[in-house]
Design an enzyme around this catalytic site. Sequence first.
Site, PDB file in Angstrom:
ATOM      1  N   ASP A 552       0.850  -1.177   0.000  1.00  0.00           N
ATOM      2  CA  ASP A 552       0.000   0.000   0.000  1.00  0.00           C
ATOM      3  C   ASP A 552       0.896   1.241   0.000  1.00  0.00           C
ATOM      4  O   ASP A 552       2.083   1.162   0.314  1.00  0.00           O
ATOM      5  CB  ASP A 552      -0.898  -0.020   1.241  1.00  0.00           C
ATOM      6  CG  ASP A 552      -1.819   1.182   1.319  1.00  0.00           C
ATOM      7  OD1 ASP A 552      -2.316   1.614   0.263  1.00  0.00           O
ATOM      8  OD2 ASP A 552      -2.023   1.696   2.422  1.00  0.00           O
ATOM      9  N   ARG A 849      -1.104  15.344  -2.549  1.00  0.00           N
ATOM     10  CA  ARG A 849      -2.452  14.834  -2.788  1.00  0.00           C
ATOM     11  C   ARG A 849      -3.380  16.018  -3.025  1.00  0.00           C
ATOM     12  O   ARG A 849      -3.488  16.904  -2.172  1.00  0.00           O
ATOM     13  CB  ARG A 849      -2.928  14.015  -1.592  1.00  0.00           C
ATOM     14  CG  ARG A 849      -2.047  12.822  -1.281  1.00  0.00           C
ATOM     15  CD  ARG A 849      -2.250  12.327   0.136  1.00  0.00           C
ATOM     16  NE  ARG A 849      -3.591  11.845   0.365  1.00  0.00           N
ATOM     17  CZ  ARG A 849      -3.955  10.572   0.287  1.00  0.00           C
ATOM     18  NH1 ARG A 849      -3.046   9.664  -0.031  1.00  0.00           N
ATOM     19  NH2 ARG A 849      -5.188  10.190   0.516  1.00  0.00           N
ATOM     20  N   GLY A 988      -7.413   1.268 -11.715  1.00  0.00           N
ATOM     21  CA  GLY A 988      -8.446   0.374 -11.228  1.00  0.00           C
ATOM     22  C   GLY A 988      -9.518   0.095 -12.259  1.00  0.00           C
ATOM     23  O   GLY A 988     -10.042  -1.018 -12.350  1.00  0.00           O
ATOM     24  N   ASP A1047      -1.515  -0.810   5.993  1.00  0.00           N
ATOM     25  CA  ASP A1047      -1.824  -0.344   7.343  1.00  0.00           C
ATOM     26  C   ASP A1047      -3.290  -0.057   7.551  1.00  0.00           C
ATOM     27  O   ASP A1047      -3.683   0.323   8.658  1.00  0.00           O
ATOM     28  CB  ASP A1047      -1.025   0.935   7.642  1.00  0.00           C
ATOM     29  CG  ASP A1047      -1.538   2.126   6.856  1.00  0.00           C
ATOM     30  OD1 ASP A1047      -1.896   1.948   5.675  1.00  0.00           O
ATOM     31  OD2 ASP A1047      -1.586   3.231   7.420  1.00  0.00           O
TER      32      ASP A1047
END
Length: 1383
Positions: A552, A849, A988, A1047
């Site tokens: 991740d 981000r 995705g 996580d």
Amino acid sequence: MSNFVSEGSHHEREGRKQRQAESMNFPSDLKSMSVSPLPTPGERLSQDLIFPGPRHLGTWSRASLSSEPQGHLDREPLLNDVRRPASASGRSSGSLSDIEMPLLAEATEQQPLPFSLLHKYRAYAKGRTMGLSPISLFKEGWTYAKKLFLPRQKHQSQDGRHVKVDVNRTKPLVDERTGKPYVGNWIRSNKYTPWTFVPRQVLAQFSKLANFYFLCFAIMQLVPGLSTIGNSTNIIPLMIFVSISMAKEGFDDYRRHRLDKKENKQESLVIDTAAPLSAGALNWRKAQWCDLKVGDIIKVKRDDPIPADIVLLGSTSLGQTKVTYVETIALDGETNLKMKQTVKSVTEACATPEKLVSCSIEFVTQDPNSNLSTFKGRVVVNEQALPLTNDNVIYRGSVLRNTPEVTAIIVYSGEDCKIRLNASGNRNAHLKAPRLQFMLNKIVILVVCIVIGLSVYNTLAYQVWKSNVESNLFYLCSAAVPLHEEIFGFIIMFATMVPLSLYVTMEMIKLAQIFFLNADVDMYDEKSNTPFEARTSAINEELGQVTHILSDKTGTLTDNEMKFRRLCVAGTEWIHEDTELPPQAAEWSQLSPSSPIRSLKAKPMAERTTRELVNYLFQKPNSAFAGRARLMLLCMALCHSCVPETTQDGTIDFQASSPDELALVRAAQEMGFLVRSRDHDTVILELSSSTNVPVRVERYEILAVITFSNQRKRMSVIVRFPNGRICIICKGADSVILELLKFPVMPVQKDAQSQRRDEHTDKNRSSRRHGIADWRASRQTDVASGNGDTNLLHHADVDLASAFLDRRCSIASDAEIKLAPNKISNDDSRSVIEHCIESVNKFANESLRTLLYAYRFLDEKEYAEWKKIWEAATTSLCDHEKMIESAAKLVEVNFELAGATAIEDKLQQGVSESIDKLCRANIKIWMMTGDKRETAVNIGHSCGLVKGHSMIFALDDGDETDDMEELIISLKSSILRAAAHSVVVVGGHTLATIYNEPSGRLEAIFFDLIVLADSVICCRAQPKQKAQLVRTIRKRVPNSVTLAIGDGANDIAMIQEAHIGIGLTGKEGFQAARSSDYSIAQFRFLPKLLLVHGRWNYIRTCKYVLGTLWKEVVFFLTQALFQRWNGFTGTSLYEPWSLTSFNTLFTSLPVIVIGIFEKDLAASTLLAVPELYKTMGQKNGGFNFRIYSGWTIMAVADSMIVYFGMLTLFGNAETTRDNTLFSMGDLDFVAVIIIISMKLQTIEMHNKSIAALLSFFLSAGAAFLWNIILASAYPLTTPYRVRGAFFDGFGRNPTWWMTLTFIIICVYVLEVSVSACRKALFPTATDVFQELEHDVAHQKWFEAATAGGSRNQWNRYTDEPVVARNGQDIPLQNLSKQDEMDS
């Protein structure tokens, strides 16, 4: 480490590819075809889908990437492949890329892909996916049989579960699906009952292959006349080991039962249905949790756990709000508090005890399911239907916090609760077994075959001896043994060549290995006070065999400590600094009126800070730019799900569902927009709006919240402003928000994002400018048509601007920000959007981000019409998500762009160095993230996953499946032809297209592509897709060992699917860590875990298995050799009790010690030279058929020396005083014990320690102590003359002792000689580096290379390593490679 590195030549690489292509069973014309890097349908996508690093790298060969001189070790050719530099791709002839798949030959000329060849490739891929092998057919049949015969799930109810509020109910509610009352609130986690424990455990224990094997032999041994070694040598150890395993399982299950009983006996307050009212108040009574039922009304007080899944009826909250706070760490691992709220109409209907008793309320909920993120239902209050959502439900496992008490009704109980349904799902996770175990099972089967072969041979030999010898001896004529007794007797004699203790002792060793893992302070994080924790010991050795890491990003590679860094509003960029607003606005008057303006003039736009922005807002509150900026900050303060909390010192803190939202809300607070309190329908803000008004409190009514989802990728809130106007505020990914604007625009894709940012910044900027110019040209028609923005923002109470920023202001760098006209043109709005897109791309290039904010004002009529649709969607139980999505799309249109934000998620400490070491260890690393492509690729650059010379191949799904196939084949050809280091980027949506393709051929050729890549980046990946990728690797890559690390709760599926699951105790909670096999605090601990502990555990386990099987051959082969001298009658050379205790008392300690304490190389060496990792575990270099055969051959030689040495020098010697059966067998018995300890502790064990010394003396001493015990207490009624033999018989015979010494010396010389010859003629990488560790200069170099990475394994050297030459100390770096090797 360049001195140990050599690069494979270009011709060697080409030869490997050619040999690989020739070895495949694939159409010959496809092996030699020439394929262009981009087929004709993909040429139009070339700029967007393929990003070579520097453009000229496309023609480079891998050998030309390194300018270092070629070096080698004459004694170790293997190291030429091991010591590949980090800049190379790492694919070698032994790498996992060389799997059985069709490889396209390198093209000599670029030409379109021939259709006929593509058709043949598709046919090949289709054939691969048909699965016509017997194993595949069996699996399909088994799956069909389970569906056909296993009990099916309960059918769904027609309209959900109906639960009425009735305080007088005495009969339990009936489940429509079963016709019986709903399940009670009793839970049960234990597997057994007192009546089922013994039969189920007996069945479970003997379903294990080893236990069943020994059970069969033990039963045969109990038959009178079959066994020649006693009747209890197998059954007693078997029953002991099985009893220990059953006792352990029983204790674990009893412990679960005690925990269940403790939870079921907890008490809660429930309304007494016999007398609900008492003196005008509700009559509450205490009831145990196991007695609660669906429909019961309960009261839960602060800090009490929730007994079942409940729907809120009312609450008394702090601050007189209607919000309830719960802690859900047991459900999702999140430590932050969640906000729950009651339905307003329900609260009013249950406001008083009298109303609660007489109310008419019915809850309709969906059937029980395990999905914690959604809840479908409705409540009917006085014939009015209202929606029920997750915000109205509290699940079992939660704890009530910060709320005095709540009243609620139970809707799900016991095993129907969501936490129990999820627990059942976790128990069904696939069982993880180490790859070494499958190899061991094959060896065990081979040993069983050897046992049967020895038994058959001795039986046939006895038949020959019986006819030739026994029949001629009168005293043996009536002593013939039947054939069946003979063969079964031999099988029993040799049965323990597979020792019963093999698996049990292995578990003990692995538990000890876990102790060393948990005790390693190098994997302890001081900042979070988190040590390494192992939750399983079954797969310790697989840590040394990892081939693929699937990681991740957020919280795993990055810190997940979000910092607000950039703000873009009205086309201007601002760098955020923590801005503390003064307590009194009068302090702002002390500033010079022109100071903020002058500061803006002095700095370029990219260097302006939000502190200066705040100063400007106070200085010029009525400007158009100030109004636009204030509107952006208002969007940040309102569009979120954070819950403010007042701490003990009176400050405001927030509970947030994600660190992103927390960073945004805190940034808004620092810039003057503080969220003081929040209710389910109200948000109170404290605003600092001007120098005249210090603080202004405003109340905003929340009319609707459209929550974020992975499919929507956005969140919206509909708010009524204090002036009565209604506004919808939306935040989300730029790819989504830009499509929803009044002036829709697709985000600009950068065609050079794979290049190094520091070398190609200008080219990237130019690319973006051209992209924006193209978009601007495409919008000229709209501009000419006059479809402009006429919606103005006017309101004095909230001081929102009625105009926007002038276009010149948005691009000025040194001019004062000017006031804009009250009305803007279409071109000005587009200009703002253009510069916002530029800013977003710039932020993404900085690995930030990004989020976009947009808004739109609604009139009352539009909102009223939409509200009806929204209420119908939220109360629907059928197609709930689709109706929610459809209703959201109706209102989320024609947005105005408010601005953009950028949040920094920094890399964790040591991530780049760790990834470099893991890549050098030939481990392929895949990064899975839900972020956008640009952010993911830039994080890949930052962490070293994408290197400066990498070629990035981005895979997007086209309009046609055929286009996708051609594109994948083309990209594969490009990787094989030109990529020095290849990285495939896939989204995705593309993964969904690939996995949903019905025939499966698209998935087959897609995986052929990604296994060739050095790294893979999956962006916008869903949790299910992460698990699918792991499952595909396990299925399609031979001998692969996958490691998944994450996580968050969204990583659990991936962690449980992988061979090894690593959970990080990060900011996203502890659920991933609790569901993992091992948990660490930081990604930087992974190299130590794999390269050091993983290799050690693999070596230890392999040497334990080899040592155990070797010692059994040495011991029992002497039995087989002895049969030649007793007529193959099955007479045992060893006394029965000695035979029974051989494995447990005398030879278990040497194999246990080597299995726990062995270290073939120092930790500093393994970390300094990660290439050593692939030479051992990845290639099964510690345990395979070749190595087992070598150990077996040595065992045969050792056994022959032991037996014939005893027979020649003692059994047939004239000086022998006592050559009885026991004295000869005892000589072999003692010799074998000493030889086993000597070989394992002195020759095979590289890490000489006190434990090895103690093991040697204890094992050898135990053999002589055993002789003393037997000589003192052995019964006289046996055929063996044991009593007193050691004292008065062979123990006093010097020949016995000299023979014992001679046998031990001969075996030791043989073992040492063979080991020395092997190291001299066929040295391994381990042998070479063991020699280098003895050199002080190299030892210092290894330790210096890993200085700072360890605190307890080695001393750190900071001085420069030197080598003594001709009386002088020459720096190591000044020596040539050959000189360094010679040193």
